[in-house]
Design an enzyme around this catalytic site. Sequence first.
Site, PDB file in Angstrom:
ATOM      1  CB  THR A  53      -1.065  -0.019   1.147  1.00 53.54           C
ATOM      2  OG1 THR A  53      -1.597  -1.242   0.967  1.00 53.54           O
ATOM      3  CG2 THR A  53      -1.734   1.187   1.210  1.00 53.54           C
ATOM      4  CE1 TYR A 142       2.576  -8.600   2.504  1.00 53.05           C
ATOM      5  CE2 TYR A 142       4.041  -6.799   1.952  1.00 53.05           C
ATOM      6  CZ  TYR A 142       2.617  -7.289   1.871  1.00 53.05           C
ATOM      7  OH  TYR A 142       2.029  -6.502   1.157  1.00 53.05           O
ATOM      8  CE  LYS A 171       0.230  -7.234   4.754  1.00 54.86           C
ATOM      9  NZ  LYS A 171       0.660  -6.146   4.380  1.00 54.86           N
ATOM     10  CB  ILE A 213      -0.799  -5.949   8.242  1.00 54.08           C
ATOM     11  CG1 ILE A 213      -0.186  -6.380   9.580  1.00 54.08           C
ATOM     12  CG2 ILE A 213      -0.296  -4.323   7.706  1.00 54.08           C
ATOM     13  CD1 ILE A 213       1.312  -6.706   9.315  1.00 54.08           C
TER      14      ILE A 213
END
Length: 307
Positions: A53, A142, A171, A213
């Site tokens: 993002t 991630y 994540k 998240i």
Amino acid sequence: MKFRSDPTQIKGSVAPVITPFTSDGALDLPSLRGLVRRQLEAGSHGISIGGSTGEPGAQSVAERIEAIKAVAEEVADAVPFLPGTGSAKLDETVEITAAAQAEGADAALIITPYYARPTQEGLYQWYATIAREFPDLPLIIYNVPSRTAVDIAPDTVDRLHRDFGNIVGVKETTKDFEHFSRVLHKTGTGFLVWSGIELLGLPLLALGGRGFISAVSNLAPAAVARMYEAWEAGDHATARELHYGLHPLVDLLFVETNPAPLKYVLHKQGLISSARVREPLTALTAQGILRVEELLREGSGLLDGES
């Protein structure tokens, strides 16, 4: 670095804030600082910068470090700070992670290396190298195969967790919910798993996940934080109500490539100076704006924490 010594304190809604740019494309640090203050005021349980993002691939290493420093100063140990520090290049990953450690990050979020499509052994060696380089910094894998073209397997995650005490979590940004379950089953409840898929955040809590998240917290930070808090308090009906209430805002994120829709809304709300995204992303099309406005009206009840 208040939470670095005990990463189990990192839980709940960790907001992955966007990286705002000025209309001419430069970093907009005043807007970024304002976004972080907004998240803290809304009750977000942690702050991240530099994930998907945040458009990290469109920034220089120096810009990413500058943004990390600004966010760290605003967070000031009020909540855990988890910057994304990974890159497709190992030297850049090490440089950015070292800077994040120096700025007091509580943990670093390391994306799987993109484009190269390494084997599982290659992924193991990549994370092993970083773990050895930063033995005193908690590291979070991630996994976002839709963007990196590689999926780190549950067995590889488990192997890394067993071999390196500072690899504390992952994540998971995959819509394969079975993958979440297999990671938790392999690693055990002491391993920290967050969802990066907005609509899987609440279901993950039932499996023992630590939180989410979630990019939608850029739009409705208080509602996303309350969803976690309601679940933890045993008020599952309220948690589900918030989950379903967030659906239109989640859909809004992906009308066109995230974060262009987010930046359109945040600029409209006066929270950032410009809706600028960096190439190869583009501003919302006219058709995209119509759809975003429609979804914004539908989800307006949860904007800014209103219920």
